[in-house]
Scaffold this active site. Sequence first.
Site, mmCIF file in Angstrom:
data_model
loop_
_atom_site.group_PDB
_atom_site.id
_atom_site.type_symbol
_atom_site.label_atom_id
_atom_site.label_comp_id
_atom_site.label_asym_id
_atom_site.label_seq_id
_atom_site.Cartn_x
_atom_site.Cartn_y
_atom_site.Cartn_z
ATOM 1 N N TYR A 34 -1.538 -0.728 10.893
ATOM 2 C CA TYR A 34 -1.659 -1.393 9.586
ATOM 3 C C TYR A 34 -0.483 -1.031 8.691
ATOM 4 O O TYR A 34 0.193 -1.907 8.133
ATOM 5 C CB TYR A 34 -2.982 -0.981 8.919
ATOM 6 C CG TYR A 34 -3.043 -1.298 7.437
ATOM 7 C CD1 TYR A 34 -3.070 -2.613 6.989
ATOM 8 C CD2 TYR A 34 -3.055 -0.280 6.478
ATOM 9 C CE1 TYR A 34 -3.120 -2.913 5.627
ATOM 10 C CE2 TYR A 34 -3.112 -0.566 5.116
ATOM 11 C CZ TYR A 34 -3.139 -1.881 4.698
ATOM 12 O OH TYR A 34 -3.176 -2.177 3.351
ATOM 13 N N ARG A 79 -10.290 9.762 12.896
ATOM 14 C CA ARG A 79 -9.452 8.600 13.225
ATOM 15 C C ARG A 79 -8.168 9.102 13.889
ATOM 16 O O ARG A 79 -7.562 10.074 13.384
ATOM 17 C CB ARG A 79 -9.132 7.879 11.920
ATOM 18 C CG ARG A 79 -8.066 6.823 12.008
ATOM 19 C CD ARG A 79 -7.650 6.344 10.626
ATOM 20 N NE ARG A 79 -8.623 5.469 10.016
ATOM 21 C CZ ARG A 79 -8.639 5.156 8.717
ATOM 22 N NH1 ARG A 79 -7.744 5.670 7.895
ATOM 23 N NH2 ARG A 79 -9.550 4.340 8.227
ATOM 24 N N LYS A 138 2.506 -3.450 7.129
ATOM 25 C CA LYS A 138 2.756 -3.614 5.694
ATOM 26 C C LYS A 138 4.193 -3.181 5.360
ATOM 27 O O LYS A 138 4.869 -3.820 4.546
ATOM 28 C CB LYS A 138 1.756 -2.793 4.870
ATOM 29 C CG LYS A 138 0.322 -3.281 4.929
ATOM 30 C CD LYS A 138 0.108 -4.672 4.363
ATOM 31 C CE LYS A 138 0.298 -4.764 2.866
ATOM 32 N NZ LYS A 138 -0.076 -6.127 2.342
ATOM 33 N N THR A 185 0.831 -1.208 0.000
ATOM 34 C CA THR A 185 0.000 0.000 0.000
ATOM 35 C C THR A 185 0.865 1.258 0.000
ATOM 36 O O THR A 185 2.017 1.225 0.446
ATOM 37 C CB THR A 185 -0.885 -0.020 1.262
ATOM 38 O OG1 THR A 185 -1.416 1.273 1.491
ATOM 39 C CG2 THR A 185 -0.075 -0.374 2.510
ATOM 40 N N ASP A 186 0.270 2.372 -0.434
ATOM 41 C CA ASP A 186 0.988 3.652 -0.361
ATOM 42 C C ASP A 186 1.027 4.181 1.077
ATOM 43 O O ASP A 186 1.727 5.151 1.359
ATOM 44 C CB ASP A 186 0.366 4.690 -1.304
ATOM 45 C CG ASP A 186 -1.105 4.982 -1.033
ATOM 46 O OD1 ASP A 186 -1.689 4.358 -0.116
ATOM 47 O OD2 ASP A 186 -1.686 5.838 -1.741
ATOM 48 N N GLU A 187 0.268 3.537 1.978
ATOM 49 C CA GLU A 187 0.230 4.040 3.364
ATOM 50 C C GLU A 187 1.581 3.875 4.066
ATOM 51 O O GLU A 187 1.827 4.512 5.090
ATOM 52 C CB GLU A 187 -0.888 3.342 4.150
ATOM 53 C CG GLU A 187 -2.227 3.522 3.462
ATOM 54 C CD GLU A 187 -3.433 3.211 4.315
ATOM 55 O OE1 GLU A 187 -3.334 3.241 5.545
ATOM 56 O OE2 GLU A 187 -4.487 2.930 3.724
HETATM 57 P P1 NAD Z 1 -9.365 -7.725 2.147
HETATM 58 O O1 NAD Z 1 -9.380 -7.502 3.622
HETATM 59 O O2 NAD Z 1 -10.601 -7.472 1.384
HETATM 60 O O3 NAD Z 1 -8.943 -9.236 1.838
HETATM 61 C C1 NAD Z 1 -7.898 -9.884 2.521
HETATM 62 C C2 NAD Z 1 -8.029 -11.372 2.264
HETATM 63 O O4 NAD Z 1 -6.924 -12.024 2.922
HETATM 64 C C3 NAD Z 1 -9.311 -11.984 2.812
HETATM 65 O O5 NAD Z 1 -9.894 -12.839 1.844
HETATM 66 C C4 NAD Z 1 -8.852 -12.769 4.021
HETATM 67 O O6 NAD Z 1 -9.660 -13.905 4.296
HETATM 68 C C5 NAD Z 1 -7.438 -13.159 3.616
HETATM 69 N N1 NAD Z 1 -6.567 -13.420 4.765
HETATM 70 C C6 NAD Z 1 -6.401 -12.623 5.873
HETATM 71 N N2 NAD Z 1 -5.541 -13.203 6.727
HETATM 72 C C7 NAD Z 1 -5.135 -14.375 6.149
HETATM 73 C C8 NAD Z 1 -4.232 -15.388 6.527
HETATM 74 N N3 NAD Z 1 -3.582 -15.351 7.697
HETATM 75 N N4 NAD Z 1 -4.033 -16.440 5.692
HETATM 76 C C9 NAD Z 1 -4.697 -16.494 4.495
HETATM 77 N N5 NAD Z 1 -5.583 -15.572 4.096
HETATM 78 C C10 NAD Z 1 -5.785 -14.510 4.900
HETATM 79 O O7 NAD Z 1 -8.152 -6.863 1.615
HETATM 80 P P2 NAD Z 1 -7.987 -6.080 0.224
HETATM 81 O O8 NAD Z 1 -8.529 -4.720 0.391
HETATM 82 O O9 NAD Z 1 -8.441 -6.946 -0.884
HETATM 83 O O10 NAD Z 1 -6.391 -5.946 0.175
HETATM 84 C C11 NAD Z 1 -5.605 -6.980 -0.399
HETATM 85 C C12 NAD Z 1 -4.147 -6.594 -0.316
HETATM 86 O O11 NAD Z 1 -3.926 -5.376 -1.009
HETATM 87 C C13 NAD Z 1 -3.644 -6.376 1.111
HETATM 88 O O12 NAD Z 1 -2.344 -6.891 1.198
HETATM 89 C C14 NAD Z 1 -3.652 -4.871 1.269
HETATM 90 O O13 NAD Z 1 -2.670 -4.467 2.192
HETATM 91 C C15 NAD Z 1 -3.308 -4.435 -0.141
HETATM 92 N N6 NAD Z 1 -3.825 -3.118 -0.534
HETATM 93 C C16 NAD Z 1 -5.137 -2.795 -0.359
HETATM 94 C C17 NAD Z 1 -5.611 -1.558 -0.776
HETATM 95 C C18 NAD Z 1 -7.074 -1.173 -0.645
HETATM 96 O O14 NAD Z 1 -7.433 -0.023 -0.922
HETATM 97 N N7 NAD Z 1 -7.957 -2.076 -0.260
HETATM 98 C C19 NAD Z 1 -4.732 -0.643 -1.364
HETATM 99 C C20 NAD Z 1 -3.387 -1.010 -1.533
HETATM 100 C C21 NAD Z 1 -2.948 -2.249 -1.116
#
Ligand code: NAD
Length: 354
Positions: free
Chosen positions: A159, A291, A163, A134-136
């Site tokens: 978080y 937050r 990451k 993430t960009d965070e």
């Molecule tokens: P999400 O929370 O919707 O999905 C996460 C998934 O990971 C879920 O299906 C969950 O069951 C699974 N999971 C969690 N812990 C687990 C474990 N220990 N073993 C196996 N599976 C596990 O998240 P998202 O929004 O789809 O994000 C996906 C990735 O992208 C993350 O790594 C997040 O940091 C990154 N990301 C998200 C965003 C955003 O805006 N949502 C932006 C940039 C990066």
Amino acid sequence: MQTVFVTGGAGFIGSALVRTLIRESAYQVVTIDSLTYAGNLESLADVLDDPRHRFARVDIGDGPALRSLFEHERPCGVIHLAAESHVDRSIDAPAAFIETNIVGTFNLLQEGLRYWQGLATEDAQRFRFVHVSTDEVFGSLGSSGYFTEETPYAPRSPYAASKAASDHLARAWHHTYGLPTLTTNCSNNYGPYQYPEKLIPLAIHCALNGQSIPVYGRGEHVRDWLYVDDHARALRAVFEQGLAGETYTIGCHGERGNLAVVEAICALVDELAPHPSIADRRSLITFVRDRPGHDLRYAIDMTKIQNELGWTARESLETGLRQTVAWYLANQAWSDRVRGNRYGGERLGLGQAI
Ligand code: NAD
């Protein structure tokens, strides 16, 4: 036929990626997911039974289970998305973020490395481990400037810190052991199948149901909103064309303040699902306590991925938001089912649960 592991494939972005890979490529896809509250096989309904898709309910903390999956499936790469992903939950209960995002990523790197070291030279050269971040991790911008691949790390929430730690591990496994890892740092995503605790699906849910729509602070926080299918295509481009050891920042100049995003959602819901007694859903907007440590602004310079991999976003915030609102209108049953009795829309992230 080549096999790709997608961890977190039952989540929001992971399921978009699995759908993209099944529809638009010839890969076999193995979704690895432990199905936390945020993971749902219904999000994969379109592809779950496809002959090129397999699902493994495995926790990335479970080294032996990962090892046997690598040995059995013999993948040509891993795209790693499994994570705890909600900043507010990381403030209330950070332990799971350390466990999954840091220790889980460590396990996956170790098992990936063990498998990669046993591959024949050509297969080892082709193997890729894309770590999705993430960009965070970069902290907060002021009112100008952009994050690039060179921006120093300054994570400020549990978080973001978890990451950031996992990004450092992925890069260290490349530098130290030669494992071909690549890291992506992407801006905020939105689109179908996002768990309805995050800003956009929560606002749509509240607007539809005539409930007050919470906006943190005065809604001044700015994010670079990227449509989830554009992110999925970017991840495929990095997986197939990216250089091992490299980092790619992903965004789309979709900068908008939270209040402006919520107002746009209200206008779309008014248009697509008029309410019998609420003419203007903006009247539902309620400013709530901010937050703790809320970063002011994130924005991405995506020149590198555009120039080197030829990726650009197809959707603007306007077109993507319209599709997203329309999807949630047509799929309210999905939202209700994934919320179930696990999440009732209550305020998270004030640190009260610690
Ligand atoms: P999400 O929370 O919707 O999905 C996460 C998934 O990971 C879920 O299906 C969950 O069951 C699974 N999971 C969690 N812990 C687990 C474990 N220990 N073993 C196996 N599976 C596990 O998240 P998202 O929004 O789809 O994000 C996906 C990735 O992208 C993350 O790594 C997040 O940091 C990154 N990301 C998200 C965003 C955003 O805006 N949502 C932006 C940039 C990066």
